[in-house]
Design a protein around this motif. Structure first.
Motif, PDB file in Angstrom:
ATOM      1  N   ALA A   1      10.738 -42.180 -10.475  1.00  0.00           N
ATOM      2  CA  ALA A   1      10.260 -41.408  -9.843  1.00  0.00           C
ATOM      3  C   ALA A   1       9.706 -41.899  -8.493  1.00  0.00           C
ATOM      4  N   PRO A   2       9.911 -41.037  -7.374  1.00  0.00           N
ATOM      5  CA  PRO A   2       9.216 -41.615  -5.993  1.00  0.00           C
ATOM      6  C   PRO A   2       7.799 -41.938  -5.849  1.00  0.00           C
ATOM      7  N   GLY A   3       6.988 -41.062  -6.668  1.00  0.00           N
ATOM      8  CA  GLY A   3       5.752 -41.065  -6.555  1.00  0.00           C
ATOM      9  C   GLY A   3       4.939 -40.613  -5.341  1.00  0.00           C
ATOM     10  N   GLU A   4       3.779 -40.287  -5.307  1.00  0.00           N
ATOM     11  CA  GLU A   4       3.028 -40.000  -4.229  1.00  0.00           C
ATOM     12  C   GLU A   4       1.729 -40.625  -4.092  1.00  0.00           C
ATOM     13  N   PRO A   5       1.534 -41.584  -3.337  1.00  0.00           N
ATOM     14  CA  PRO A   5       2.310 -42.102  -2.114  1.00  0.00           C
ATOM     15  C   PRO A   5       3.665 -42.773  -2.823  1.00  0.00           C
ATOM     16  N   PRO A   6       4.441 -42.816  -2.152  1.00  0.00           N
ATOM     17  CA  PRO A   6       5.728 -43.432  -2.510  1.00  0.00           C
ATOM     18  C   PRO A   6       5.438 -44.790  -3.219  1.00  0.00           C
TER      19      PRO A   6
ATOM     20  N   ARG B   1      -4.385 -40.954  -5.474  1.00  0.00           N
ATOM     21  CA  ARG B   1      -3.053 -40.423  -5.577  1.00  0.00           C
ATOM     22  C   ARG B   1      -2.162 -41.397  -6.393  1.00  0.00           C
ATOM     23  N   ARG B   2      -2.387 -42.573  -6.415  1.00  0.00           N
ATOM     24  CA  ARG B   2      -1.784 -43.456  -7.390  1.00  0.00           C
ATOM     25  C   ARG B   2      -2.473 -43.216  -8.751  1.00  0.00           C
ATOM     26  N   LEU B   3      -3.711 -42.799  -9.222  1.00  0.00           N
ATOM     27  CA  LEU B   3      -4.239 -42.636 -10.394  1.00  0.00           C
ATOM     28  C   LEU B   3      -3.650 -41.309 -10.793  1.00  0.00           C
TER      29      LEU B   3
END
Length: 200
Positions: free
Chosen positions: A15-20, A188-190
């Motif tokens: 998955a791209p993630g947010e932040p990417p 956002r990473r968490l």
């Protein structure tokens, strides 16, 4: 329809993630799939690896005289907690059994000791024999969630100062700017990591 553990692991890896978030090295993603790694672990490793890319590239750009094994740092960040596939309780709580277990697991899968070591040393940054690469993996493993560890950062600053000839305070200010910027995305990473279960 409920997602299967395999679906969740694939999503954590792809998955791209947010932040990417950058993808893990292909060899690491394949290893995690073969181990049926917990999805939460895969998401965590991606977050730490992503921060490690920023750290090691910053060191390369700002300290060109300092020879750093970029691939080693990125592999180390991408696999530092791989032992938690054998000790998944340590994904949700404290414990260090995963450290030696991770190194042994990587060795048993044919990875060389120079790469497998990061799984065992990522929490041992206070060892006098620690390398710059190990300090970078340890730093990435903290700053991904905006945790700052002064003693760890002091060790890294000393290494940078020795390589550059600049005063430690100058190196500290530059590193602090970077770590502050990296820490600003910690929430956002968490949140990305929290989307995935500890158990598949």
């Amino acid at each position: 329809m409920t997602a299967t553990p395999s679906d969740l692991l694939s999503r954590a890896l792809d998955a791209p993630g947010e932040p990417p978030l950058r993808p893990l090295p292909l060899v690491v993603a394949e290893l995690l799939r073969s181990l049926d790694a917990p999805p939460r672990l895969a998401a965590h490793l991606r977050a730490v690896h992503d921060v490690a890319v920023e750290l090691v590239d910053w060191v390369r750009d700002h300290h060109p005289a300092l020879a750093v094994d970029r691939d080693g740092v990125l592999f180390g960040a991408a696999t530092h907690d791989v032992g938690k596939t054998l000790h998944p309780d340590e994904l949700a709580g404290p414990g260090s059994a995963h450290e030696e277990a991770g190194r042994d697991l990587l060795l048993s899968h044919g990875f060389p000791p120079a790469l497998a070591r990061y799984a065992a040393t990522h929490a041992g940054w206070d060892d006098p024999a620690v390398t710059v690469e190990e300090l970078l993996v340890s730093t990435a493993d903290k700053v991904w969630k905006d945790k700052r560890v002064p003693d760890l950062e002091d060790r890294l600053v000393k290494a940078l100062s020795a390589a550059s000839g600049r005063e430690p305070w100058e190196e500290y200010l530059a590193l602090d700017d970077l770590l502050t910027r990296l820490g600003s995305d910690a929430g956002r990473r968490l949140a990305f990591q929290a989307q995935f279960p500890v158990h598949g």
